[in-house]
Design a protein around this motif. Structure first.
Motif, PDB file in Angstrom:
ATOM      1  N   UNK A  44       1.234  -1.561  -0.429  1.00  0.00           N
ATOM      2  CA  UNK A  44       0.412   0.344  -0.096  1.00  0.00           C
ATOM      3  C   UNK A  44       0.536   0.961  -0.059  1.00  0.00           C
ATOM      4  N   UNK A  45       1.486   0.978  -0.613  1.00  0.00           N
ATOM      5  CA  UNK A  45       2.890   2.419  -0.322  1.00  0.00           C
ATOM      6  C   UNK A  45       3.951   2.451   1.097  1.00  0.00           C
ATOM      7  N   UNK A  46       4.398   1.690   1.330  1.00  0.00           N
ATOM      8  CA  UNK A  46       4.842   1.685   2.817  1.00  0.00           C
ATOM      9  C   UNK A  46       4.347   2.021   3.529  1.00  0.00           C
ATOM     10  N   UNK A  47       2.971   1.202   4.007  1.00  0.00           N
ATOM     11  CA  UNK A  47       1.520   1.598   4.410  1.00  0.00           C
ATOM     12  C   UNK A  47       1.853   0.125   5.692  1.00  0.00           C
ATOM     13  N   UNK A  48       1.315  -1.267   4.928  1.00  0.00           N
ATOM     14  CA  UNK A  48       1.512  -2.043   6.093  1.00  0.00           C
ATOM     15  C   UNK A  48       1.678  -2.740   6.518  1.00  0.00           C
ATOM     16  N   UNK A  49       2.490  -1.972   7.585  1.00  0.00           N
ATOM     17  CA  UNK A  49       3.808  -2.470   7.837  1.00  0.00           C
ATOM     18  C   UNK A  49       4.017  -3.784   8.694  1.00  0.00           C
ATOM     19  N   UNK A  50       1.837  -4.397   9.177  1.00  0.00           N
ATOM     20  CA  UNK A  50       1.914  -5.851   9.416  1.00  0.00           C
ATOM     21  C   UNK A  50       1.492  -6.369   8.644  1.00  0.00           C
ATOM     22  N   UNK A  51       0.989  -6.239   6.936  1.00  0.00           N
ATOM     23  CA  UNK A  51       0.887  -6.825   6.413  1.00  0.00           C
ATOM     24  C   UNK A  51      -0.338  -6.815   6.053  1.00  0.00           C
ATOM     25  N   UNK A  52      -1.336  -7.423   5.506  1.00  0.00           N
ATOM     26  CA  UNK A  52      -2.451  -7.518   5.635  1.00  0.00           C
ATOM     27  C   UNK A  52      -3.370  -8.276   7.100  1.00  0.00           C
ATOM     28  N   UNK A  53      -4.137  -8.140   7.253  1.00  0.00           N
ATOM     29  CA  UNK A  53      -5.372  -7.745   7.905  1.00  0.00           C
ATOM     30  C   UNK A  53      -4.622  -8.898   9.002  1.00  0.00           C
ATOM     31  N   UNK A  54      -3.866  -8.042   9.509  1.00  0.00           N
ATOM     32  CA  UNK A  54      -3.031  -8.500  10.465  1.00  0.00           C
ATOM     33  C   UNK A  54      -4.109  -8.575  12.096  1.00  0.00           C
ATOM     34  N   UNK A  55      -4.428  -9.923  12.591  1.00  0.00           N
ATOM     35  CA  UNK A  55      -5.310 -10.290  13.399  1.00  0.00           C
ATOM     36  C   UNK A  55      -5.306  -8.762  14.840  1.00  0.00           C
ATOM     37  N   UNK A  56      -4.041  -8.386  15.030  1.00  0.00           N
ATOM     38  CA  UNK A  56      -4.079  -8.046  16.368  1.00  0.00           C
ATOM     39  C   UNK A  56      -4.025  -6.221  16.153  1.00  0.00           C
ATOM     40  N   UNK A  57      -4.078  -6.100  14.882  1.00  0.00           N
ATOM     41  CA  UNK A  57      -4.757  -4.597  14.206  1.00  0.00           C
ATOM     42  C   UNK A  57      -6.562  -4.428  14.246  1.00  0.00           C
ATOM     43  N   UNK A  58      -7.003  -6.095  13.215  1.00  0.00           N
ATOM     44  CA  UNK A  58      -8.248  -6.243  13.023  1.00  0.00           C
ATOM     45  C   UNK A  58      -8.904  -6.288  14.610  1.00  0.00           C
ATOM     46  N   UNK A  59      -8.614  -7.189  15.355  1.00  0.00           N
ATOM     47  CA  UNK A  59      -9.003  -7.319  16.901  1.00  0.00           C
ATOM     48  C   UNK A  59      -8.648  -6.128  17.663  1.00  0.00           C
ATOM     49  N   UNK A  60      -7.963  -4.799  17.403  1.00  0.00           N
ATOM     50  CA  UNK A  60      -7.627  -3.744  18.011  1.00  0.00           C
ATOM     51  C   UNK A  60      -9.426  -2.755  17.353  1.00  0.00           C
ATOM     52  N   UNK A  61      -9.212  -2.788  15.831  1.00  0.00           N
ATOM     53  CA  UNK A  61     -10.187  -1.991  15.287  1.00  0.00           C
ATOM     54  C   UNK A  61     -11.280  -2.650  15.847  1.00  0.00           C
ATOM     55  N   UNK A  62     -11.189  -3.602  15.968  1.00  0.00           N
ATOM     56  CA  UNK A  62     -12.893  -4.382  16.264  1.00  0.00           C
ATOM     57  C   UNK A  62     -13.398  -3.426  17.904  1.00  0.00           C
ATOM     58  N   UNK A 359      13.283   2.997 -12.689  1.00  0.00           N
ATOM     59  CA  UNK A 359      13.439   2.694 -10.983  1.00  0.00           C
ATOM     60  C   UNK A 359      12.243   2.311 -10.134  1.00  0.00           C
ATOM     61  N   UNK A 360      12.704   0.520 -10.148  1.00  0.00           N
ATOM     62  CA  UNK A 360      11.608   0.571  -9.572  1.00  0.00           C
ATOM     63  C   UNK A 360      12.110   0.330  -7.921  1.00  0.00           C
ATOM     64  N   UNK A 361      10.769   0.339  -7.184  1.00  0.00           N
ATOM     65  CA  UNK A 361      10.511   0.749  -5.236  1.00  0.00           C
ATOM     66  C   UNK A 361      10.024  -0.257  -4.525  1.00  0.00           C
ATOM     67  N   UNK A 362      10.594  -1.321  -3.469  1.00  0.00           N
ATOM     68  CA  UNK A 362      10.642  -2.465  -2.580  1.00  0.00           C
ATOM     69  C   UNK A 362      10.190  -1.556  -1.135  1.00  0.00           C
ATOM     70  N   UNK A 363       8.947  -1.285  -0.896  1.00  0.00           N
ATOM     71  CA  UNK A 363       8.155  -1.088   0.694  1.00  0.00           C
ATOM     72  C   UNK A 363       6.883  -2.200   0.722  1.00  0.00           C
ATOM     73  N   UNK A 364       7.889  -3.461   1.436  1.00  0.00           N
ATOM     74  CA  UNK A 364       7.227  -4.131   1.704  1.00  0.00           C
ATOM     75  C   UNK A 364       6.697  -4.846   2.807  1.00  0.00           C
TER      76      UNK A 364
END
Ligand SMILES: Cc1ncc(COP(=O)(O)O)c(C=O)c1O
Length: 385
Positions: A44-62, A359-364
């Motif tokens: 998500x352009x250097x956004x999803x530091x914990x990847x997608x659908x991280x369970x602890x982020x999802x739980x905190x949001x819920x 140039x190719x950028x990588x920000x996994x």
């Protein structure tokens, strides 16, 4: 109608999208509407530091949605204060203003610098920034940014910004005058193709700002929060800014930005600035969870380690240069082959980002593994052919 057709019909055409519609993700993997899997090295352009659908982020949001989503800043909320405390503990003595994006965080920094100049430097208001920099898409931040392609169509631009070449301390010295109030820099320029500050540059700028009585504003919107293998990229250089901006990874995908100001620069008073949504409980709950997991799982050190693995993986792609810091890397080809390469990777199930023709950028995500980088390398080798 397909999703791209609907988008053409109903969305303003502000950007060119790649021909894929994502519907869900998990860790470093994301899936399109046909169920096809992609390995995501853009996050998500250097956004999803914990990847997608991280369970602890999802739980905190819920949990937070069931307690309190929004109140405005007319009142106190616990998640906002707790997040500010965490950010200050992780960075430098400061106080925090919360907003919703990187551009807004930089707007806050610019306003802060101007007010500081009114108070402390006889009305000085000019900010020195660098050619090629990117600070956002509002009118002030496209002007602060050093890329005329983003600002020229919107002239007249606000007064008070000068641009000098990056990594050139003498140019900053030469541009400094009585109207100068601050220097605003990215510790690694991201959007122009990942250009790190050379050794000694930020330390030299810090010294110059101290000697001249200028504020040093560091835009860590992309570099902050572990991305470069330190909590904040300025920590590689042994300097502390007066003002630092954050956004992107802070909410793990939930929009949030922050502007931190050291006591010297903390000149906002009630009524000076504000944001209806800024620092709302939902976004802050997500960010608290993100910081907690990064620390608990040692992801800053992991990013440093994986950065080296990624750097050597992309060194084998035959580019003329590989640049970067931690998990913020780029390969530059001598030929304009970045976009065909990006498209070939996408077709083969790998997401990379062509920042320009060469140039190719990588920000996994910071959670990426050596095995996933190895898998990406194999796909990229195939895409080169
Ligand atoms: C260094 C930097 N500053 C500011 C921004 C703007 O952030 P946003 O798109 O959240 O407004 C970006 C976005 O790419 C960025 O990389």
């Amino acid at each position: 109608m397909t999703t791209p057709e609907l988008a053409d019909r109903y969305l303003m055409q502000t950007g060119r999208r790649l021909p894929v519609t994502f519907v869900r993700g998990h860790g470093c993997l994301v899936y399109d509407e046909t169920g096809r899997e992609y390995l995501d090295l853009v996050a998500g352009i250097a956004v999803n530091l914990l990847g997608h659908a991280h369970p602890e982020v999802a739980a905190a949001l819920a949990a937070q949605t069931k307690a309190l989503i929004h109140t405005s800043n007319l009142y106190y909320t616990q998640p906002q204060v707790e997040l500010a405390r965490r950010l200050v503990e992780l960075s430098f003595p400061s106080r925090v203003f919360f907003c919703n994006s990187g551009a807004e965080a930089n707007e806050a920094a610019i306003k802060l610098a101007r007010k500081w100049g009114t108070r402390n430097r006889d009305g000085a208001f000019q900010i020195i920034s660098t050619q090629g920099s990117f600070h956002g898409r509002t009118l002030a931040t496209i002007t602060a940014g050093g890329q005329p392609k983003y600002s020229d169509p919107f002239k007249p631009l606000p007064d008070g910004f000068v641009h000098v070449p990056y990594n050139d301390l003498d140019a900053i010295k030469a541009a400094t005058g009585v109207k100068t109030v601050a220097v605003m820099l990215e510790p690694v320029m991201g959007e122009i193709g990942v250009v790190p500050a050379r050794d000694g540059y930020l330390a030299g700028v810090r010294r110059w700002c101290d000697e001249q009585g200028l504020l040093l504003i560091l835009d860590e919107v992309q570099t902050g929060l572990g991305r470069t293998g330190r909590w904040f990229a300025h920590q590689h250089h042994g300097v502390t800014p007066d003002v630092m901006t954050l956004a992107k990874g802070l909410g793990g995908g939930v929009p949030i930005g922050a502007c931190l100001a050291a006591p010297k620069a903390d000149v906002f008073e009630p009524g000076d600035h504000g944001s209806t949504f800024g620092g709302n409980p939902l976004a802050c709950a997500a960010a608290i969870a993100v910081l907690y997991v990064i620390e608990r799982d040692g992801l800053v050190g992991h990013a440093a380690e994986m950065g080296e693995v990624l750097h050597s993986a992309i060194s084998g792609l035959g580019g003329k240069e590989v640049r970067g810091l931690g998990l913020m890397q780029a390969v530059e080809f001598s030929e304009p082959r970045a976009k065909p390469f990006q498209n070939a990777c996408l077709e083969a199930g790998l997401i990379v980002n062509a920042v320009d023709d060469n140039s190719i950028r990588f920000v996994p995500p910071l959670i990426i593994t050596a095995e996933q980088i190895d898998r990406a390398q194999q796909v990229m080798q195939g895409a080169l052919k």
